[in-house]
Design a protein around this motif. Structure first.
Motif, short mmCIF file in Angstrom:
data_model
loop_
_atom_site.label_atom_id
_atom_site.label_comp_id
_atom_site.label_asym_id
_atom_site.label_seq_id
_atom_site.Cartn_x
_atom_site.Cartn_y
_atom_site.Cartn_z
N ASP A 140 0.86 -1.18 0.00
CA ASP A 140 0.00 0.00 0.00
C ASP A 140 0.90 1.23 0.00
OD1 ASP A 140 -1.64 2.17 0.75
OD2 ASP A 140 -3.04 0.82 1.75
N GLY A 141 1.00 1.89 -1.14
CA GLY A 141 1.88 3.04 -1.29
C GLY A 141 1.47 4.24 -0.45
N PHE A 142 0.20 4.36 -0.12
CA PHE A 142 -0.27 5.50 0.66
C PHE A 142 0.02 5.28 2.14
CE2 PHE A 142 -3.68 7.90 2.83
CZ PHE A 142 -3.36 9.17 2.38
N LYS A 143 -0.38 4.15 2.67
CA LYS A 143 -0.16 3.85 4.09
C LYS A 143 1.25 3.31 4.34
CE LYS A 143 -4.99 2.70 4.98
NZ LYS A 143 -5.92 1.63 5.32
N ARG A 144 1.94 2.95 3.26
CA ARG A 144 3.29 2.39 3.34
C ARG A 144 3.32 1.11 4.18
NH1 ARG A 144 7.47 6.66 1.94
NH2 ARG A 144 6.17 8.31 1.13
N THR A 145 2.34 0.27 3.96
CA THR A 145 2.28 -1.02 4.64
C THR A 145 2.04 -2.10 3.61
OG1 THR A 145 -0.11 -0.85 4.99
CG2 THR A 145 1.30 -0.03 6.76
N ASN A 154 -11.31 3.31 -6.27
CA ASN A 154 -10.83 3.15 -7.65
C ASN A 154 -10.01 4.34 -8.15
OD1 ASN A 154 -11.96 0.56 -8.08
ND2 ASN A 154 -13.96 1.52 -8.34
N GLU A 155 -9.30 5.01 -7.26
CA GLU A 155 -8.46 6.14 -7.65
C GLU A 155 -7.02 5.72 -7.93
OE1 GLU A 155 -8.83 9.47 -5.02
OE2 GLU A 155 -11.01 9.42 -5.09
N ILE A 156 -6.72 4.45 -7.81
CA ILE A 156 -5.37 3.96 -8.11
C ILE A 156 -5.29 3.69 -9.61
CG2 ILE A 156 -3.65 2.17 -7.70
CD1 ILE A 156 -5.08 1.63 -5.01
N GLU A 157 -4.31 4.30 -10.25
CA GLU A 157 -4.08 4.04 -11.67
C GLU A 157 -3.00 2.97 -11.77
OE1 GLU A 157 -3.43 7.36 -14.26
OE2 GLU A 157 -4.97 8.54 -13.23
N TRP A 158 -3.38 1.80 -12.27
CA TRP A 158 -2.46 0.67 -12.38
C TRP A 158 -1.71 0.74 -13.69
CZ3 TRP A 158 -1.55 -1.97 -8.11
CH2 TRP A 158 -2.51 -1.94 -7.10
N ASP A 207 -0.25 9.91 -9.72
CA ASP A 207 0.92 10.71 -9.35
C ASP A 207 2.13 9.80 -9.18
OD1 ASP A 207 2.75 12.54 -8.46
OD2 ASP A 207 1.69 13.04 -6.61
N ARG A 208 3.01 9.78 -10.16
CA ARG A 208 4.17 8.89 -10.15
C ARG A 208 5.28 9.35 -9.19
NH1 ARG A 208 4.20 4.90 -13.98
NH2 ARG A 208 2.45 5.00 -15.41
N LYS A 209 5.11 10.50 -8.59
CA LYS A 209 6.09 10.98 -7.61
C LYS A 209 5.87 10.35 -6.24
CE LYS A 209 6.78 15.34 -9.96
NZ LYS A 209 6.64 16.79 -9.90
N THR A 210 4.71 9.75 -6.03
CA THR A 210 4.41 9.12 -4.75
C THR A 210 4.92 7.69 -4.74
OG1 THR A 210 2.26 8.33 -5.52
CG2 THR A 210 2.32 10.50 -4.46
N LYS A 211 4.97 7.11 -3.56
CA LYS A 211 5.39 5.72 -3.44
C LYS A 211 4.30 4.83 -4.06
CE LYS A 211 7.18 2.36 -0.28
NZ LYS A 211 7.80 2.08 0.96
N PRO A 212 4.70 3.90 -4.94
CA PRO A 212 3.68 3.11 -5.65
C PRO A 212 3.06 2.00 -4.81
CG PRO A 212 5.86 2.41 -6.30
CD PRO A 212 6.04 3.59 -5.38
N PHE A 213 1.87 1.62 -5.21
CA PHE A 213 1.24 0.40 -4.74
C PHE A 213 1.87 -0.70 -5.60
CE2 PHE A 213 -1.65 3.78 -3.89
CZ PHE A 213 -2.37 3.41 -2.77
N TYR A 214 1.94 -1.92 -5.10
CA TYR A 214 2.51 -2.97 -5.92
C TYR A 214 1.92 -4.32 -5.57
CZ TYR A 214 5.32 -4.01 -1.81
OH TYR A 214 5.71 -4.32 -0.54
N LEU A 215 2.03 -5.25 -6.50
CA LEU A 215 1.66 -6.64 -6.28
C LEU A 215 2.90 -7.47 -6.50
CD1 LEU A 215 -1.70 -6.90 -8.26
CD2 LEU A 215 -1.38 -6.42 -5.85
N GLN A 216 3.08 -8.50 -5.66
CA GLN A 216 4.23 -9.36 -5.83
C GLN A 216 3.92 -10.79 -5.39
OE1 GLN A 216 7.00 -8.60 -1.94
NE2 GLN A 216 7.72 -7.72 -3.77
#
Length: 122
Positions: free
Chosen positions: A12-17, A49-53, A76-85
């Motif tokens: 979670d790029g927003f909460k950084r968790t 649904n505000e996350i642009e994948w 906003d690509r300047k923020t820490k991204p959300f990711y799947l792994q």
């Protein structure tokens, strides 16, 4: 005896968790990818649904720890991204395997990334 098991994780790029289902280990990478896409859907719901994948992003890492999809809140690509792994590791016999949270429908972009990642595991 050890077997390779897989686990889906999301950041979670927003909460950084990180997000994952507790004790969620799978036999195949396909099951783990389906689980990761379910976590993506959960994040989309949380953030309305505000996350642009970015489905065209480069898949990074190895089969032991592969990041395959990134998203940005509001694009906003300047923020820490959300990711799947997907993380894979050797497990002992006592690891309890999970069943996936199967999504009845995958959108076309999710299906493309699913197939792309599966090819890398094969």
């Amino acid at each position: 005896m050890t077997d390779t098991v897989y686990q889906a994780k999301a950041g979670d790029g927003f909460k950084r968790t990180g997000l994952k289902r507790t004790n969620s280990f799978f036999n195949t990478p396909q099951e783990a990818i389906v689980e990761a896409l379910a976590l993506k859907k959960k994040m989309d719901t949380i953030y309305n649904n505000e996350i642009e994948w970015d489905y065209n992003c480069k898949i990074t890492g190895s089969v032991e720890k592969m990041s395959f999809l990134r998203g940005y809140l509001g694009g906003d690509r300047k923020t820490k991204p959300f990711y799947l792994q997907i993380v894979s590791f050797d497990s002992k016999d006592n690891t309890k395997l999970s069943s996936t949270t199967v999504s009845k429908k995958m959108n076309s972009n999710d299906e493309k990334i699913f197939n792309k990642v599966i090819k890398l595991f094969n």
